[in-house]
Write a protein that holds these residues in place. Structure first.
Motif, PDB file in Angstrom:
ATOM      1  N   GLN A  69       0.834  -1.205   0.000  1.00 10.73           N
ATOM      2  CA  GLN A  69       0.000   0.000   0.000  1.00 10.73           C
ATOM      3  C   GLN A  69       0.864   1.248   0.000  1.00 10.73           C
ATOM      4  OE1 GLN A  69      -3.023   0.069   3.082  1.00 10.73           O
ATOM      5  NE2 GLN A  69      -3.332   2.277   2.892  1.00 10.73           N
ATOM      6  N   SER A  70       0.492   2.240  -0.804  1.00 14.34           N
ATOM      7  CA  SER A  70       1.318   3.444  -0.915  1.00 14.34           C
ATOM      8  C   SER A  70       0.556   4.735  -0.639  1.00 14.34           C
ATOM      9  CB  SER A  70       1.941   3.520  -2.316  1.00 14.34           C
ATOM     10  OG  SER A  70       0.926   3.574  -3.302  1.00 14.34           O
ATOM     11  N   ASN A  71      -0.717   4.648  -0.313  1.00 11.05           N
ATOM     12  CA  ASN A  71      -1.450   5.869   0.025  1.00 11.05           C
ATOM     13  C   ASN A  71      -2.650   5.550   0.904  1.00 11.05           C
ATOM     14  OD1 ASN A  71      -4.023   5.650  -1.752  1.00 11.05           O
ATOM     15  ND2 ASN A  71      -2.357   5.266  -3.193  1.00 11.05           N
ATOM     16  N   ALA A  72      -3.110   6.574   1.607  1.00 11.80           N
ATOM     17  CA  ALA A  72      -4.305   6.502   2.448  1.00 11.80           C
ATOM     18  C   ALA A  72      -4.867   7.916   2.487  1.00 11.80           C
ATOM     19  CB  ALA A  72      -3.967   5.994   3.846  1.00 11.80           C
ATOM     20  N   PRO A  73      -5.683   8.287   1.521  1.00 10.56           N
ATOM     21  CA  PRO A  73      -6.086   9.690   1.329  1.00 10.56           C
ATOM     22  C   PRO A  73      -6.750  10.341   2.542  1.00 10.56           C
ATOM     23  CG  PRO A  73      -6.671   8.365  -0.591  1.00 10.56           C
ATOM     24  CD  PRO A  73      -6.211   7.410   0.455  1.00 10.56           C
ATOM     25  N   LEU A 102       3.424   6.087   2.997  1.00  8.25           N
ATOM     26  CA  LEU A 102       2.122   6.598   2.558  1.00  8.25           C
ATOM     27  C   LEU A 102       2.191   8.026   2.008  1.00  8.25           C
ATOM     28  CD1 LEU A 102      -0.078   5.266   5.512  1.00  8.25           C
ATOM     29  CD2 LEU A 102       0.205   4.240   3.239  1.00  8.25           C
ATOM     30  N   ASN A 103       3.393   8.546   1.843  1.00  2.84           N
ATOM     31  CA  ASN A 103       3.588   9.897   1.297  1.00  2.84           C
ATOM     32  C   ASN A 103       2.822  10.945   2.104  1.00  2.84           C
ATOM     33  OD1 ASN A 103       4.668  11.810  -0.494  1.00  2.84           O
ATOM     34  ND2 ASN A 103       2.842  11.711  -1.799  1.00  2.84           N
ATOM     35  N   ILE A 104       2.850  10.816   3.421  1.00  2.00           N
ATOM     36  CA  ILE A 104       2.171  11.753   4.314  1.00  2.00           C
ATOM     37  C   ILE A 104       3.212  12.657   4.962  1.00  2.00           C
ATOM     38  CG2 ILE A 104       0.836  11.966   6.442  1.00  2.00           C
ATOM     39  CD1 ILE A 104      -0.560   9.341   5.690  1.00  2.00           C
ATOM     40  N   LYS A 105       3.013  13.969   4.872  1.00  2.00           N
ATOM     41  CA  LYS A 105       3.914  14.965   5.458  1.00  2.00           C
ATOM     42  C   LYS A 105       3.236  15.529   6.707  1.00  2.00           C
ATOM     43  CE  LYS A 105       6.538  14.472   1.801  1.00  2.00           C
ATOM     44  NZ  LYS A 105       7.790  13.689   1.859  1.00  2.00           N
ATOM     45  N   VAL A 106       3.509  14.924   7.837  1.00  2.00           N
ATOM     46  CA  VAL A 106       2.808  15.273   9.077  1.00  2.00           C
ATOM     47  C   VAL A 106       3.201  16.674   9.552  1.00  2.00           C
ATOM     48  CG1 VAL A 106       2.366  14.611  11.463  1.00  2.00           C
ATOM     49  CG2 VAL A 106       2.803  12.840   9.748  1.00  2.00           C
TER      50      VAL A 106
END
Length: 214
Positions: A69-73, A102-106
């Motif tokens: 898995q690579s994303n979770a919108p 997940l390419n998430i920038k917290v």
């Protein structure tokens, strides 16, 4: 999914992403606690397996991340919402794992480990168990910490209880730590450290070590 977690106000296990109802619930909070579980500690080799979230009303969600898995919108929209503070313990690892997988920038971030090191200078113990025990009065069971989180559809009740409890007491600890930092005149320093965490996490992701040393 039914599980004998009687203490949280609510508990839900989700696959791959938040659902709309849970996203709306968490998005109404000014702060949420976040933790992650992975197959190991090396970004790029050890994949993200679980993301745990808790709000100030003790509502807990565990999101199982599938292999590849690579994303979770919906999760991304929550964790990148600048109006919601994200509270971690050792944010440096979790922020890097979320970016790498997940390419998430917290942003924005509060790290209870960093806050503890700056505020609790009377103690050499800054692990989650020690911080929560002193500040919240709860003894965490860490026995499931080193276990196989990759079998996401077969996680045991013990693993899920461990995962939930790792976020349930972070917001209470955060309040105590922030009060301590403000009292001791170190709040500005702590906030500056929190703002550096995304950069440190990126350095970790790309295997830069000792970057600031001579």
């Amino acid at each position: 999914m039914s599980i004998s977690l009687t203490n949280p106000a609510s508990f839900i296990v989700l696959d791959e992403d938040l659902d709309e109802k849970t996203l709306i619930r968490f998005s109404s909070s000014s702060a949420v606690a976040i933790d992650t579980e992975a197959m190991g500690l090396i970004h790029g080799r050890d994949r993200l397996c679980l993301v745990q979230i808790c709000d100030p009303n003790d509502n807990v969600a565990c999101i199982r991340i599938r292999l590849g898995q690579s994303n979770a919108p919906k999760l991304k929209s929550l964790l990148e919402n600048k109006d919601i503070e994200k509270v971690f313990h050792f944010a440096r690892f979790d922020v890097a794992a979320l970016a790498a997988n997940l390419n998430i920038k917290v942003n924005p971030i509060f790290c209870t480990k960093v806050a503890s090191k700056i505020g609790r200078t009377y103690s050499p113990r800054h692990g989650l168990k020690e911080v929560v025990m002193e500040l919240v009065g709860v003894e965490l069971d860490k026995q499931a910490q080193s276990s196989d989180w990759g079998k996401s559809d077969e996680l045991s009740e013990k693993q899920l209880i461990y995962a939930a409890n790792d976020v349930r007491f972070l917001l209470a600890a955060k309040i105590k730590l922030q009060d301590m930092l403000q009292r001791e005149g170190r709040w500005g320093l702590a906030k500056s450290c929190f703002s550096c965490i995304p950069t440190l996490s990126e350095l970790d992701r790309f295997k830069f070590a000792n970057t600031f040393e001579h």
